[in-house]
Design a protein around this motif. Structure first.
Motif, PDB file in Angstrom:
ATOM      1  N   LEU A  96       3.004  14.463  13.625  1.00  0.00           N
ATOM      2  CA  LEU A  96       3.036  14.679  12.097  1.00  0.00           C
ATOM      3  C   LEU A  96       1.685  15.149  11.494  1.00  0.00           C
ATOM      4  CD1 LEU A  96       5.001  14.912   9.800  1.00  0.00           C
ATOM      5  CD2 LEU A  96       4.205  12.658   9.235  1.00  0.00           C
ATOM      6  N   TYR A  97       1.526  16.243  10.702  1.00  0.00           N
ATOM      7  CA  TYR A  97       0.333  16.511  10.144  1.00  0.00           C
ATOM      8  C   TYR A  97      -0.296  15.706   9.538  1.00  0.00           C
ATOM      9  CZ  TYR A  97       1.764  17.497   5.492  1.00  0.00           C
ATOM     10  OH  TYR A  97       2.313  17.234   4.210  1.00  0.00           O
ATOM     11  N   ILE A  98      -1.645  15.739   9.209  1.00  0.00           N
ATOM     12  CA  ILE A  98      -2.432  14.764   8.213  1.00  0.00           C
ATOM     13  C   ILE A  98      -3.145  15.663   7.245  1.00  0.00           C
ATOM     14  CG2 ILE A  98      -4.670  13.333   8.211  1.00  0.00           C
ATOM     15  CD1 ILE A  98      -2.442  11.913   9.352  1.00  0.00           C
ATOM     16  N   ARG A  99      -3.143  15.175   5.945  1.00  0.00           N
ATOM     17  CA  ARG A  99      -3.924  15.896   4.817  1.00  0.00           C
ATOM     18  C   ARG A  99      -4.445  14.880   4.133  1.00  0.00           C
ATOM     19  NH1 ARG A  99      -7.741  18.204   2.471  1.00  0.00           N
ATOM     20  NH2 ARG A  99      -7.284  19.472   0.705  1.00  0.00           N
ATOM     21  N   ASN A 100      -5.811  14.811   4.120  1.00  0.00           N
ATOM     22  CA  ASN A 100      -6.166  13.799   3.376  1.00  0.00           C
ATOM     23  C   ASN A 100      -7.342  14.712   2.284  1.00  0.00           C
ATOM     24  OD1 ASN A 100      -5.532  10.999   3.801  1.00  0.00           O
ATOM     25  ND2 ASN A 100      -6.583  11.170   5.705  1.00  0.00           N
ATOM     26  N   ASN A 101      -6.992  14.505   0.909  1.00  0.00           N
ATOM     27  CA  ASN A 101      -8.260  15.100  -0.042  1.00  0.00           C
ATOM     28  C   ASN A 101      -9.644  14.404  -0.071  1.00  0.00           C
ATOM     29  OD1 ASN A 101      -6.222  17.388  -1.654  1.00  0.00           O
ATOM     30  ND2 ASN A 101      -5.277  15.596  -0.835  1.00  0.00           N
ATOM     31  N   VAL A 102      -9.587  13.234   0.050  1.00  0.00           N
ATOM     32  CA  VAL A 102     -10.811  12.311   0.282  1.00  0.00           C
ATOM     33  C   VAL A 102     -10.462  11.469   1.599  1.00  0.00           C
ATOM     34  CG1 VAL A 102     -11.540  12.383  -2.142  1.00  0.00           C
ATOM     35  CG2 VAL A 102      -9.932  10.644  -1.346  1.00  0.00           C
ATOM     36  N   GLY A 202      -5.077   4.795  -3.719  1.00  0.00           N
ATOM     37  CA  GLY A 202      -6.160   3.743  -3.645  1.00  0.00           C
ATOM     38  C   GLY A 202      -7.435   3.964  -2.897  1.00  0.00           C
ATOM     39  N   GLU A 203      -7.597   5.047  -2.743  1.00  0.00           N
ATOM     40  CA  GLU A 203      -8.931   5.474  -2.026  1.00  0.00           C
ATOM     41  C   GLU A 203     -10.257   4.676  -2.647  1.00  0.00           C
ATOM     42  OE1 GLU A 203      -6.631   7.969  -2.479  1.00  0.00           O
ATOM     43  OE2 GLU A 203      -6.582   9.184  -0.445  1.00  0.00           O
ATOM     44  N   THR A 204     -11.207   4.328  -1.913  1.00  0.00           N
ATOM     45  CA  THR A 204     -12.535   3.970  -2.724  1.00  0.00           C
ATOM     46  C   THR A 204     -13.354   5.308  -3.195  1.00  0.00           C
ATOM     47  OG1 THR A 204     -12.398   2.111  -1.052  1.00  0.00           O
ATOM     48  CG2 THR A 204     -14.600   2.364  -2.234  1.00  0.00           C
ATOM     49  N   ALA A 242      -3.142   6.264   8.381  1.00  0.00           N
ATOM     50  CA  ALA A 242      -3.407   7.745   8.264  1.00  0.00           C
ATOM     51  C   ALA A 242      -2.286   8.465   7.267  1.00  0.00           C
ATOM     52  CB  ALA A 242      -3.497   8.473   9.650  1.00  0.00           C
ATOM     53  N   HIS A 243      -0.949   7.848   7.254  1.00  0.00           N
ATOM     54  CA  HIS A 243      -0.097   8.188   6.443  1.00  0.00           C
ATOM     55  C   HIS A 243       0.241   7.637   5.274  1.00  0.00           C
ATOM     56  CE1 HIS A 243       0.854  11.558   9.178  1.00  0.00           C
ATOM     57  NE2 HIS A 243       0.906  10.943  10.366  1.00  0.00           N
ATOM     58  N   GLY A 244      -0.776   6.771   4.877  1.00  0.00           N
ATOM     59  CA  GLY A 244      -0.738   6.021   3.425  1.00  0.00           C
ATOM     60  C   GLY A 244      -0.192   4.736   3.576  1.00  0.00           C
ATOM     61  N   LEU A 247       1.234   1.273   1.645  1.00  0.00           N
ATOM     62  CA  LEU A 247       2.416   1.628   0.809  1.00  0.00           C
ATOM     63  C   LEU A 247       2.244   3.151   0.347  1.00  0.00           C
ATOM     64  CD1 LEU A 247       4.778   0.441  -0.797  1.00  0.00           C
ATOM     65  CD2 LEU A 247       3.623   0.063  -2.515  1.00  0.00           C
ATOM     66  N   ARG A 248       3.305   4.088   0.380  1.00  0.00           N
ATOM     67  CA  ARG A 248       3.199   5.292  -0.152  1.00  0.00           C
ATOM     68  C   ARG A 248       4.252   5.592  -0.988  1.00  0.00           C
ATOM     69  NH1 ARG A 248       2.488  10.231   3.900  1.00  0.00           N
ATOM     70  NH2 ARG A 248       2.114  11.557   2.083  1.00  0.00           N
ATOM     71  N   ILE A 249       4.264   6.593  -2.054  1.00  0.00           N
ATOM     72  CA  ILE A 249       5.405   7.045  -2.828  1.00  0.00           C
ATOM     73  C   ILE A 249       5.984   8.275  -2.062  1.00  0.00           C
ATOM     74  CG2 ILE A 249       4.054   8.246  -4.423  1.00  0.00           C
ATOM     75  CD1 ILE A 249       6.302   7.113  -6.432  1.00  0.00           C
ATOM     76  N   ASN A 258       2.503  15.386  -3.894  1.00  0.00           N
ATOM     77  CA  ASN A 258       2.969  14.304  -4.856  1.00  0.00           C
ATOM     78  C   ASN A 258       3.266  12.961  -4.218  1.00  0.00           C
ATOM     79  OD1 ASN A 258       3.195  16.207  -7.204  1.00  0.00           O
ATOM     80  ND2 ASN A 258       4.362  17.455  -5.653  1.00  0.00           N
ATOM     81  N   ASN A 259       3.136  12.991  -2.923  1.00  0.00           N
ATOM     82  CA  ASN A 259       3.461  11.850  -2.075  1.00  0.00           C
ATOM     83  C   ASN A 259       2.407  11.164  -1.927  1.00  0.00           C
ATOM     84  OD1 ASN A 259       6.882  12.498  -0.796  1.00  0.00           O
ATOM     85  ND2 ASN A 259       5.632  14.141  -1.683  1.00  0.00           N
ATOM     86  N   ILE A 260       1.958  10.221  -2.732  1.00  0.00           N
ATOM     87  CA  ILE A 260       0.433   9.547  -2.901  1.00  0.00           C
ATOM     88  C   ILE A 260       0.760   8.550  -1.968  1.00  0.00           C
ATOM     89  CG2 ILE A 260      -0.935   8.271  -4.273  1.00  0.00           C
ATOM     90  CD1 ILE A 260      -0.768  11.352  -4.850  1.00  0.00           C
ATOM     91  N   LYS A 261      -0.419   8.647  -1.045  1.00  0.00           N
ATOM     92  CA  LYS A 261      -0.674   7.605  -0.148  1.00  0.00           C
ATOM     93  C   LYS A 261      -1.641   6.346  -0.764  1.00  0.00           C
ATOM     94  CE  LYS A 261      -2.398  10.762   2.918  1.00  0.00           C
ATOM     95  NZ  LYS A 261      -2.712  11.306   4.373  1.00  0.00           N
ATOM     96  N   TYR A 262      -1.270   5.098   0.005  1.00  0.00           N
ATOM     97  CA  TYR A 262      -2.303   3.914  -0.500  1.00  0.00           C
ATOM     98  C   TYR A 262      -2.081   3.798  -1.989  1.00  0.00           C
ATOM     99  CZ  TYR A 262      -4.713   6.768   3.101  1.00  0.00           C
ATOM    100  OH  TYR A 262      -4.940   7.704   4.105  1.00  0.00           O
TER     101      TYR A 262
HETATM  102  N1  LIG Z   1      -3.865   8.876  -1.752  1.00  0.00           N
HETATM  103  C1  LIG Z   1      -3.543  10.104  -1.169  1.00  0.00           C
HETATM  104  N2  LIG Z   1      -2.302  10.639  -1.060  1.00  0.00           N
HETATM  105  C2  LIG Z   1      -2.262  11.722  -0.712  1.00  0.00           C
HETATM  106  C3  LIG Z   1      -3.278  12.591  -0.403  1.00  0.00           C
HETATM  107  C4  LIG Z   1      -4.602  12.281  -0.354  1.00  0.00           C
HETATM  108  O1  LIG Z   1      -5.737  12.504  -0.110  1.00  0.00           O
HETATM  109  N3  LIG Z   1      -4.815  10.848  -0.982  1.00  0.00           N
HETATM  110  N4  LIG Z   1      -2.886  13.804   0.255  1.00  0.00           N
HETATM  111  C5  LIG Z   1      -1.761  14.518  -0.298  1.00  0.00           C
HETATM  112  C6  LIG Z   1      -1.512  15.776   0.501  1.00  0.00           C
HETATM  113  S1  LIG Z   1      -2.273  17.266  -0.280  1.00  0.00           S
HETATM  114  C7  LIG Z   1      -0.664  15.957   1.248  1.00  0.00           C
HETATM  115  S2  LIG Z   1      -0.118  17.225   1.948  1.00  0.00           S
HETATM  116  C8  LIG Z   1       0.077  14.798   1.984  1.00  0.00           C
HETATM  117  C9  LIG Z   1      -0.087  14.597   3.449  1.00  0.00           C
HETATM  118  O2  LIG Z   1       0.562  13.606   4.062  1.00  0.00           O
HETATM  119  P1  LIG Z   1       0.403  13.017   5.403  1.00  0.00           P
HETATM  120  O3  LIG Z   1      -1.336  13.144   5.543  1.00  0.00           O
HETATM  121  O4  LIG Z   1       0.975  11.687   5.617  1.00  0.00           O
HETATM  122  O5  LIG Z   1       0.668  14.146   6.486  1.00  0.00           O
HETATM  123  O6  LIG Z   1      -0.275  13.568   1.316  1.00  0.00           O
HETATM  124  C10 LIG Z   1      -0.464  13.586  -0.155  1.00  0.00           C
HETATM  125  N5  LIG Z   1      -0.855  12.354  -0.575  1.00  0.00           N
END
Ligand SMILES: Nc1nc2c(c(=O)[nH]1)N[C@H]1C(S)=C(S)[C@@H](COP(=O)(O)O)O[C@H]1N2
Ligand SMILES: [Mo]
Length: 414
Positions: A96-102, A202-204, A242-244, A247-249, A258-262
C-alpha cells in the motif's frame, strides 16, 4: 503542505536539530537526487508509456514494505507499482502506498498504542479519550479505498509540480475501529451549529515556524461522520506507524488527505480549519490561479477505474484483462473495457466479494486477441449512473485525475 509538493527548502533549513531535522535532511538529499537521476524505461509489468524514476531504497520507517513492488519517489511518497496489488480485492499492507506531508512521528508513539490520546471537542462533554477508552466504546469494520488526491498526476500534460503518481497512490483497505458517531453519542452529541468535523494530525512540528503552515489538519462537512471510523487496525494488523498508528480517522469515500493519521484531536467546529493544508491546500484551481479557500476542496472522490493486467505484452489467444474500479463516494455499478482505445466497449465482470459501497471491485474481461497492438482502457459507472469521464480538466496542482483515456495501457500481443 498545501499540495503534494515537498516541503519548500526554506522550511527544511529552519527545521533545526532532532528527529525532524534529521529526516528532513534525508528528504532534501533525495529531492536533489531526484533532479539529477535520469528517468529510465519502465520495465515489464508496468504501464509502458510512463517513465518511472530509478529505484531508491525504502526509508527505515517503511523498511517492511515490499521493495520490488513499490516506487520510492521520496522518503514520504511511496507508490505501489501498477499491477502489484493482486486480484484479491484487498491491497496487502506491504505494498500500500505511503504519503506523509511532514515526516512521520517517532516510532515511540506505537510502543504503547492503547495510551495514545485523542481530544474530542465540540461535543456535549468534551473529553480526552485514550485508544483503550475508544476500544471499550465500540467496534466496526469497513472496507474503503484510500487514494491520494494526486493519484494520476503523471497523466496531466501540463507537468504540475508534485509527486508524479500514476495509479499506485491508491489501495483498498479493511479498517477496524470505533465509529465516530458512537463516540459522539457517548459524549453528548455534536454542539449545535458545528457544520464541520476537523481532524488534527499528531506530528511533532519543528520550532520556529508558524504551525498553521505545517500542521496536518483537515475539515470535512459533518455529514461525513455517518461512515467515519477512528481506526486502530488495518487489514487485520495493528495500524502501522507509517499508515497512521496508533490511531487514524478514516472517512470512506473521501480523498486520502482527509484520512488524518496519528489523530490527536477531533473537533466539531462551526468553521473550517485555517491550517494551510486545508484553507488553501488541496484545492482545484486553474493552472494560472493561486490556491484559495473558495475553490473546491479535495473531499469526495469520483468514480474511477484502471487496467492492472496485462500492461505490456500478452500471448495471442485468450487474455484475461483485469483492473480495479470504484465509485468513490458512491458504489460502483459496472465497468466496461475497450481494447481499441475507447472506440468499442465490452462489459467486464466483477471478481471476488463485494465489500460494500466504499471498497473497490476487481474486474476481468476475457478477450481473444490476435497478434497486434492494443490500447486497453476501462470505464466505470457508479450507482448514481455517473460514467467515468474520458478526460479530467487540467488543474494547477494536478489533482483528481479520473479520466479513462490517459489511464490506458499499450499492449503488444505476440
Ligand atoms: N497526520 C497526517 N495524516 C495524513 C497525512 C499526513 O501527512 N499526516 N497525509 C495525508 C495524505 S495526503 C494521504 S494521501 C494519506 C496517505 O495515507 P497512507 O500514507 O496511509 O497511504 O494520509 C493523509 N493523512
Ligand atoms: Mo494525498
Amino acid at each position: 503542505m498545501p499540495t503534494e509538493k515537498r516541503l519548500p527548502r526554506r522550511q527544511f533549513l529552519v527545521a533545526g536539530a532532532g528527529v525532524v531535522g534529521a529526516l528532513t535532511t534525508g528528504a532534501l538529499q533525495s529531492a536533489a537526487q531526484d533532479a539529477k537521476k535520469p528517468e529510465v524505461e519502465a520495465p515489464v509489468g508496468k504501464a509502458p508509456d510512463v517513465k518511472v524514476p530509478e529505484a531508491k531504497a525504502l526509508p527505515p520507517y517503511v523498511s517492511w514494505k515490499r521493495a520490488d513492488a513499490v516506487i520510492v519517489h521520496s522518503p514520504e511518497t511511496i507508490e505501489m507499482k501498477r499491477g502489484y496489488g493482486g486480484t484479491s480485492v484487498i491491497t496487502p499492507n506491504d505494498v500500500l502506498y505511503i504519503r506523509n506531508n511532514v515526516p512521520a512521528p517517532d516510532a515511540a508513539i506505537v510502543a504503547d498504542r492503547d495510551a495514545w490520546k485523542l481530544s474530542v471537542e465540540g461535543v456535549g462533554t468534551p473529553k480526552v479519550l485514550t485508544v483503550s477508552d475508544l476500544k471499550a466504546l465500540g467496534l466496526e469494520s469497513i472496507a474503503s479505498v484510500l487514494q491520494c488526491s494526486g493519484n494520476g498526476r503523471a497523466f496531466f500534460d501540463h507537468k504540475p509540480s508534485g509527486t508524479k503518481w500514476t495509479v499506485g497512490a491508491a489501495g483498498c483497505v479493511v479498517w477496524s475501529g470505533v465509529p465516530v458517531r458512537v463516540v459522539v453519542e457517548a459524549l453528548g452529541g455534536i454542539t449545535p451549529g458545528a457544520g464541520f468535523m476537523t481532524s488534527t494530525g499528531g506530528e511533532t512540528l519543528p520550532d520556529g515556524l508558524d504551525p498553521k503552515t505545517l500542521i496536518v489538519e483537515r475539515s470535512v462537512p459533518t455529514g461525513a461522520i455517518q461512515e467515519a471510523l477512528l481506526a486502530w487496525e488495518m487489514n487485520g494488523e495493528p495500524l502501522s506507524l507509517a499508515h497512521g498508528g496508533p490511531l487514524r480517522i478514516v472517512i470512506p469515500g473521501y480523498h486520502g488527505v482527509n484520512n488524518i493519521k496519528y489523530i490527536k484531536r477531533l473537533a466539531f467546529t462551526p468553521v473550517e480549519s485555517d491550517a494551510k493544508i486545508h484553507k488553501t491546500g488541496y484545492r482545484l484551481h486553474a493552472v494560472d490561479a493561486k490556491s484559495a479557500p473558495e475553490q473546491p476542496s479535495m473531499w469526495e472522490m469520483p468514480v474511477k477505474s484502471w487496467v492492472t493486467s496485462p500492461l505490456k505484452d500478452a500471448k495471442t489467444g485468450r487474455v484475461q484483462i483485469t483492473g480495479v474500479a470504484f465509485g468513490g463516494i458512491n458504489a460502483v455499478n459496472a465497468v466496461e473495457v475497450s481494447v481499441d482505445g475507447g472506440k468499442t466497449w465490452a462489459a467486464a465482470r466483477f471478481v471476488g466479494p463485494d465489500l460494500g459501497r466504499y471498497a473497490w471491485r476487481q474486474f476481468v474481461l476475457a478477450a481473444d486477441l490476435k497478434p497486434g497492438s492494443y490500447r486497453l482502457v476501462s470505464r466505470a459507472i457508479d450507482a448514481k449512473g455517473t460514467v467515468q469521464p474520458e478526460d479530467f480538466p487540467t488543474n494547477g496542482s494536478g489533482y483528481g485525475h479520473n479520466g479513462w483515456r490517459a489511464h490506458g495501457v499499450d499492449v503488444t500481443v505476440v
